[in-house]
Structures are given as structure tokens and as C-alpha cells.
Write a protein that holds these residues in place. Structure first.
Motif, PDB file in Angstrom:
ATOM      1  N   MET A 288       0.895  -1.326   0.056  1.00  0.00           N
ATOM      2  CA  MET A 288      -0.015   0.072   0.114  1.00  0.00           C
ATOM      3  C   MET A 288       0.909   1.299  -0.044  1.00  0.00           C
ATOM      4  N   THR A 289       2.082   1.224   0.213  1.00  0.00           N
ATOM      5  CA  THR A 289       3.102   2.134   0.337  1.00  0.00           C
ATOM      6  C   THR A 289       3.521   2.845  -1.069  1.00  0.00           C
ATOM      7  N   PHE A 290       3.333   2.128  -2.211  1.00  0.00           N
ATOM      8  CA  PHE A 290       3.881   2.243  -3.500  1.00  0.00           C
ATOM      9  C   PHE A 290       3.006   2.987  -4.174  1.00  0.00           C
ATOM     10  N   PRO A 291       3.377   4.184  -4.729  1.00  0.00           N
ATOM     11  CA  PRO A 291       2.457   5.007  -5.429  1.00  0.00           C
ATOM     12  C   PRO A 291       1.895   4.390  -6.796  1.00  0.00           C
ATOM     13  N   ASN A 292       2.799   3.479  -7.233  1.00  0.00           N
ATOM     14  CA  ASN A 292       2.646   2.812  -8.652  1.00  0.00           C
ATOM     15  C   ASN A 292       1.479   1.334  -8.414  1.00  0.00           C
ATOM     16  N   VAL A 293       1.311   1.273  -7.206  1.00  0.00           N
ATOM     17  CA  VAL A 293       0.392   0.133  -6.807  1.00  0.00           C
ATOM     18  C   VAL A 293      -1.116   0.501  -6.671  1.00  0.00           C
ATOM     19  N   LEU A 294      -1.814  -0.433  -7.361  1.00  0.00           N
ATOM     20  CA  LEU A 294      -3.504  -0.064  -7.343  1.00  0.00           C
ATOM     21  C   LEU A 294      -4.153  -1.478  -6.849  1.00  0.00           C
ATOM     22  N   VAL A 295      -4.617  -1.169  -5.518  1.00  0.00           N
ATOM     23  CA  VAL A 295      -5.238  -2.566  -4.818  1.00  0.00           C
ATOM     24  C   VAL A 295      -6.711  -2.470  -4.860  1.00  0.00           C
ATOM     25  N   SER A 296      -7.384  -3.201  -5.375  1.00  0.00           N
ATOM     26  CA  SER A 296      -9.065  -3.161  -5.032  1.00  0.00           C
ATOM     27  C   SER A 296      -9.421  -4.692  -4.119  1.00  0.00           C
ATOM     28  N   GLY A 297     -10.385  -4.645  -3.496  1.00  0.00           N
ATOM     29  CA  GLY A 297     -10.786  -5.766  -2.618  1.00  0.00           C
ATOM     30  C   GLY A 297     -11.796  -6.957  -3.406  1.00  0.00           C
ATOM     31  N   HIS A 298     -11.218  -7.495  -4.402  1.00  0.00           N
ATOM     32  CA  HIS A 298     -11.829  -8.592  -5.127  1.00  0.00           C
ATOM     33  C   HIS A 298     -13.251  -8.231  -5.531  1.00  0.00           C
ATOM     34  N   GLN A 299     -13.568  -7.276  -6.430  1.00  0.00           N
ATOM     35  CA  GLN A 299     -14.535  -6.775  -6.809  1.00  0.00           C
ATOM     36  C   GLN A 299     -15.032  -6.687  -8.186  1.00  0.00           C
ATOM     37  N   GLY A 300     -13.995  -7.341  -9.032  1.00  0.00           N
ATOM     38  CA  GLY A 300     -14.075  -7.671 -10.538  1.00  0.00           C
ATOM     39  C   GLY A 300     -15.585  -8.259 -10.841  1.00  0.00           C
ATOM     40  N   PHE A 301     -15.977  -9.150 -10.091  1.00  0.00           N
ATOM     41  CA  PHE A 301     -17.429  -9.673 -10.336  1.00  0.00           C
ATOM     42  C   PHE A 301     -18.582  -8.686 -10.238  1.00  0.00           C
ATOM     43  N   PHE A 302     -18.335  -7.603  -9.362  1.00  0.00           N
ATOM     44  CA  PHE A 302     -19.601  -6.923  -8.656  1.00  0.00           C
ATOM     45  C   PHE A 302     -20.238  -6.067  -9.688  1.00  0.00           C
ATOM     46  N   THR A 303     -21.079  -6.518 -10.428  1.00  0.00           N
ATOM     47  CA  THR A 303     -21.926  -6.003 -11.164  1.00  0.00           C
ATOM     48  C   THR A 303     -23.281  -6.478 -11.027  1.00  0.00           C
ATOM     49  N   ILE A 304     -24.548  -5.656 -11.347  1.00  0.00           N
ATOM     50  CA  ILE A 304     -25.856  -6.220 -11.412  1.00  0.00           C
ATOM     51  C   ILE A 304     -25.995  -7.528 -12.116  1.00  0.00           C
ATOM     52  N   GLU A 305     -25.562  -7.308 -13.146  1.00  0.00           N
ATOM     53  CA  GLU A 305     -25.873  -8.505 -14.111  1.00  0.00           C
ATOM     54  C   GLU A 305     -24.995  -9.544 -13.899  1.00  0.00           C
ATOM     55  N   ALA A 306     -23.771  -9.317 -13.174  1.00  0.00           N
ATOM     56  CA  ALA A 306     -23.141 -10.818 -12.669  1.00  0.00           C
ATOM     57  C   ALA A 306     -23.756 -11.416 -11.282  1.00  0.00           C
ATOM     58  N   LEU A 307     -24.144 -10.591 -10.505  1.00  0.00           N
ATOM     59  CA  LEU A 307     -24.860 -10.880  -9.385  1.00  0.00           C
ATOM     60  C   LEU A 307     -26.152 -11.672  -9.528  1.00  0.00           C
TER      61      LEU A 307
END
Ligand code: NAD
Length: 337
Positions: A288-307
Motif C-alpha cells: 500500500m505504500t507504493f504510489p504505482n500500486v493499485l489494490v481493490s478488494g476482489h470486486q471484479g465480479f461486482f455488477t448487477i448483471e453478474a450478481l
């Protein structure tokens, strides 16, 4: 029929209840929701349930499966595609019906992968904050044009192919590595060996499943092979990446940027509000300290259509179990690692 739903968030309840009411009223599926994950400590709550419904961070190892079996449970319904968290050998031995949601809107994950790439590349997350503070300076927001860049796709299954189709529209040159080649990719790019893909790609994106053969597929030696300054993207499973090796590559500036939606030890962190907690995971905190790192919390699936699809297919799988009918989503020992 009783189904105990573990790791249940409010949105799981909403979409499962909607699907149940819309399509399965004749089955009398009775769903009970538990916020916490299925584990040895919580397995007693499944007692008397015909099925358990679980997600990516519920671990169904031999002791948990044996306890479920003892309690009368006979079916495991995964409301996800990956199944690295289920001991299929033990499940088969105990006669469990195990089924996953093999395919649901692969575009949901593919589009999110592109969102991560472009956020990290064009720094939209930083621009958003700057502008809100009336800082209109562009310094530090420099990105690159996607058109003409080489992207390496590891795994050309449903999601990998969907990513390839979008990137083709960007005008990227596409390379792919997969043990099982699909003809659909030939119209989009070229299959190469993993080494060549790593050497030539400006962006490497992972879309293969986590299994013994792919665990730490990105490690010190594969990172060494990557083009200096390249971007690494993982929206598949955290275990594909050796996080310590990636941190070393970021520190040495060999790796130019990292975007991840999944993390090796995510089960202790993701899907809960930890904002008031002290996070003990030093590896994650270093990331989390790197400015060139982007982390999201396992949300790739999270759309109305997918759910919507996940809920319908999960209950459809239950219907197959109840009726004893053929189920193409059923998993067996041979599917495991
Ligand atoms: P899929 O089964 O359609 O495709 C996986 C591909 O990986 C296949 O083409 C397979 O041949 C290939 N593969 C297997 N072993 C390989 C190896 N050793 N090297 C290279 N390729 C290999 O799966 P999918 O639906 O495209 O999903 C891919 C992964 O995405 C899933 O396994 C899951 O872990 C992950 N996923 C993440 C999210 C999320 O929310 N972030 C959501 C759904 C799926």
C-alpha cells in the motif's frame, strides 16, 4: 430444502432472495444467511442444512467437509467460478455434490481489469482527489497511450478472451499464453510461450485459475524476464503472484506498476470494513505504500448483471442436486489440482 449461505453480504441476500422468488418458489428453498466465512469454528451452523452456499474465501478443507457431512449436508454450492478453496478429493470421497458458477458475465471482470489498467496508467484516482482540493497541476499524472502497446494475456478462457476483445478495440498488440489454445484468440492476437510473452509485453494480465501448476506463476524468475517498467495486473487469484518477489521487483524499479484485485492472503482482509483496525499483514501494508500500486478488494465480479446470474445459476445448481439431473457446473476430483 435448507441452504446455509456463508460469507453472506447484504447484496448476496438481495440477489439470492430475488432469484429464489422469481424462479424457484416451487422448490421451497429456505436460505439462512451467515456473515462470517465457513470454517471449522463456524461449521456447526450448517448442521441440518442440505447445502452450504460459499464464496471465494470460505475454505472447505477435509475437516470442514467431514464436519458438514456429519451434520447431514450433502451439497456445496460455490457462488463463484474459482474452486481452489475446496478439497475436491475429500468432497468426492464423501459423495458431496459440488457445483460452481462456471460462467457469469466474464465481461464484468474483463471491464474491471481495463478499469484498473487505465486508472493506474492515467492516474484518475489521484486526479480525482487533486481536483477536489483545487489542485489542477498535472505533474505526476503522466500516462502512456494504450494504442500500439503490447499486452500479454495469461489464460485465454472466458475472461481472458473478453479482455482481449476490449484491448483489440484500444489498438493494442496482443500476445497470449495458455496450455489450451482457443481458435477465437487467433483473430485477436498471437499465442506465444510464457517467456516470450513476459519479455515483450508492456502490460501482463493474469486470467488463469489458481492451481498447483499456476501458484506463483509470477515469481522472481518470471519477474526478471519481464520488460523493465512493465505493468502487472491480476484480477484472477492472489496466489498466482509471489507477493514478496513482486515487492522486491517494485523496490528495484524493475516492475513499473502493479494493479491487483486479488491478494494471496486476502481472506483475512477483504469484504469487511477494517478502517478502524490495525492491519497486521506487513506484506499487504508494504504494498500500500507504493504510489504505482493499485489494490481493490476482489470486486471484479461486482455488477448487477453478474450478481443476478450468479444467484440464478447457484440455485439452478441446487435444483440439479435436488432433482438428480445432469449439471454442467458440477465439479469432480479430476478438476482439482
Ligand atoms: P476459464 O476456465 O474460462 O479460463 C481459464 C483459462 O486459463 C483457460 O483457458 C485455461 O486453459 C487457462 N489455464 C489453465 N492453466 C493454465 C496455465 N498453467 N497457464 C496458462 N493458462 C492456463 O476461467 P475464467 O472464467 O476466464 O476465469 C479465470 C479466473 O478468473 C478464475 O479462475 C477466477 O480465479 C478468476 N475470477 C476472478 C473474479 C474477480 O472478481 N476478480 C471473478 C471471476 C473469476
Amino acid at each position: 430444502m435448507k441452504i446455509a449461505v456463508f460469507s453472506a453480504q447484504p447484496y448476496d441476500k438481495r440477489f439470492l432472495e430475488e432469484a429464489n422468488t422469481r424462479l424457484f418458489t416451487n422448490h421451497n428453498f429456505e436460505l439462512t444467511y451467515h456473515v462470517f466465512p465457513l470454517a471449522q469454528e463456524t461449521v456447526a451452523l450448517a448442521q441440518g442444512s442440505d447445502a452450504v452456499c460459499v464464496f471465494v474465501n470460505d475454505y472447505l478443507d477435509a475437516p470442514v467437509l467431514e464436519a458438514l457431512h456429519k451434520g447431514g449436508t450433502r451439497a456445496v454450492l460455490l457462488r463463484c467460478a474459482g474452486f481452489n478453496n475446496v478439497d475436491l478429493e475429500t468432497a468426492d470421497k464423501l459423495g458431496f455434490f459440488v457445483a460452481r458458477v462456471a460462467a457469469y458475465s466474464p465481461e464484468a471482470v474483463a471491464e474491471f481489469t481495463i478499469a484498473l489498467i487505465q486508472t493506474l496508467n492515467r492516474h484518475t484516482h489521484r486526479a480525482y482527489n487533486r481536483v477536489r482540493e483545487s489542485n489542477f497541476s498535472l505533474d505526476g499524472l503522466l500516462g502512456f497511450t494504450m494504442h500500439g502497446k503490447t499486452v500479454g494475456i495469461v489464460g485465454t478462457g472466458k475472461i481472458g478472451l473478453a479482455v482481449a476483445r476490449i484491448l483489440k478495440g484500444f489498438g493494442c498488440r496482443l500476445l497470449a499464453y495458455d496450455l489450451y489454445k482457443v481458435p477465437e484468440f487467433d483473430a485477436l492476437g498471437k499465442y506465444v510461450e510464457l517467456e516470450k510473452l513476459l519479455e515483450e509485453s508492456d502490460i501482463v494480465t493474469l486470467h488463469c485459475p489458481l492451481m498447483d501448476a499456476t501458484r506463483h506463476i509470477i515469481n522472481k524468475s518470471t519477474l526478471d524476464r519481464m520488460k523493465p517498467g512493465a505493468m502487472l495486473v491480476n484480477t484472477s487469484r492472489g496466489g498466482l503472484i509471489d507477493t514478496d518477489a513482486v515487492i522486491a521487483a517494485l523496490k528495484s524499479r524493475k516492475l513499473g506498476a502493479l494493479a491487483i484485485d486479488v491478494y494471496e492472503n486476502e481472506s483475512a482482509l477483504f469484504y469487511h470494513d477494517r478502517s478502524a483496525d490495525i492491519i497486521d499483514d506487513d506484506v499487504f501494508q508494504r504494498l500500500m505504500t507504493f504510489p504505482n500500486v493499485l489494490v481493490s478488494g476482489h470486486q471484479g465480479f461486482f455488477t448487477i448483471e453478474a450478481l443476478t446470474q450468479i444467484s440464478e445459476i447457484t440455485l439452478r445448481n441446487m435444483e440439479c442436486f435436488v432433482n438428480g439431473t445432469e449439471c454442467s457446473n458440477r465439479l469432480h476430483r479430476k478438476d482439482g489440482t
